[in-house]
Design a protein around this motif. Structure first.
Motif, PDB file in Angstrom:
ATOM      1  N   ARG A 173      -2.192   3.468  -3.351  1.00  9.82           N
ATOM      2  CA  ARG A 173      -3.291   2.900  -2.578  1.00  9.82           C
ATOM      3  C   ARG A 173      -3.572   3.706  -1.320  1.00  9.82           C
ATOM      4  N   THR A 184      -8.903  -0.542   0.529  1.00  7.71           N
ATOM      5  CA  THR A 184      -7.738  -1.285   1.015  1.00  7.71           C
ATOM      6  C   THR A 184      -7.868  -1.579   2.506  1.00  7.71           C
ATOM      7  N   ASP A 206      -5.533   3.458  -8.821  1.00  3.72           N
ATOM      8  CA  ASP A 206      -5.061   2.499  -7.815  1.00  3.72           C
ATOM      9  C   ASP A 206      -3.800   1.767  -8.263  1.00  3.72           C
ATOM     10  N   THR A 237       0.808  -1.211   0.000  1.00  5.64           N
ATOM     11  CA  THR A 237       0.000   0.000   0.000  1.00  5.64           C
ATOM     12  C   THR A 237       0.843   1.264   0.000  1.00  5.64           C
TER      13      THR A 237
END
Length: 183
Positions: free
Chosen positions: A70, A118, A66, A39
């Motif tokens: 993230r 996420t 994305d 991420t």
């Protein structure tokens, strides 16, 4: 003015081909690709390389926001980095073009939802793992290197080097050194 493309997938088993084709259709003269999960921007060497050489008037193109970031923090950092260099960001599958105020606002909104998605996925994953552990079904990954300890030691006695042992047995070199060190 140059048009650069960036493609990313999260796992080795996924294909970059669809993104690369879309970026080529979008007129990207250079396309950088990588298979990196996570991420944050850490470990995304191709992205960092692209961000280093974009200059005034350049455009960085991704298929979806994305693929770029993230987390809102990383997304905002990338926006600011591009803006400070006089470059902008576009997405082929979303109405994002940070050269306009509307495009930047839309990118911010999508970034918030991407970060939220996420977080929810991670939360569901942790709940599933906790439930499986409570039911005695989650045992974790099998220790592949430890199961091959005897083979490692035998191969080492035959004079085979740690790198060759690791390759032949499909384990990491660090595991080979760990096993050799315990004998």
């Amino acid at each position: 003015m140059a048009v650069y493309g960036y493609a990313r997938v999260s796992s080795v088993g996924q294909s970059l081909e669809i993104q690369q084709e879309a970026l080529a259709r979008a007129g990207c003269s250079v396309i950088r690709s990588e298979k990196v999960s996570g991420t944050s921007r850490q470990g995304r060497e191709e992205l960092e390389r692209l961000l280093e050489f974009v200059t005034e008037g350049d455009i960085l193109v991704v298929t979806r926001i994305d693929r770029l970031a993230r987390s809102m923090r990383d997304l905002q950092d990338i926006f600011h980095e591009l803006k400070s260099r006089g470059a902008c960001l576009r997405a082929t599958e979303q109405s994002i073009d940070t050269s306009s105020p509307e495009g930047k606002a839309f990118a911010d909104i999508l970034g918030v939802f991407s970060e939220f998605e996420t977080a929810l996925r991670k939360e569901r994953q942790m709940e599933g793992i906790a439930k499986a552990k409570a039911e005695g079904r989650y045992l974790g990954r099998k220790a592949t290197a430890r199961a091959k300890s005897e083979q490692v030691l035998n191969m080492r006695q035959e004079g085979i080097g740690p790198t060759a042992i690791a390759r032949q047995l499909g384990i990491s070199r660090a595991s080979v050194y760990r096993i050799i060190g315990k004998k």
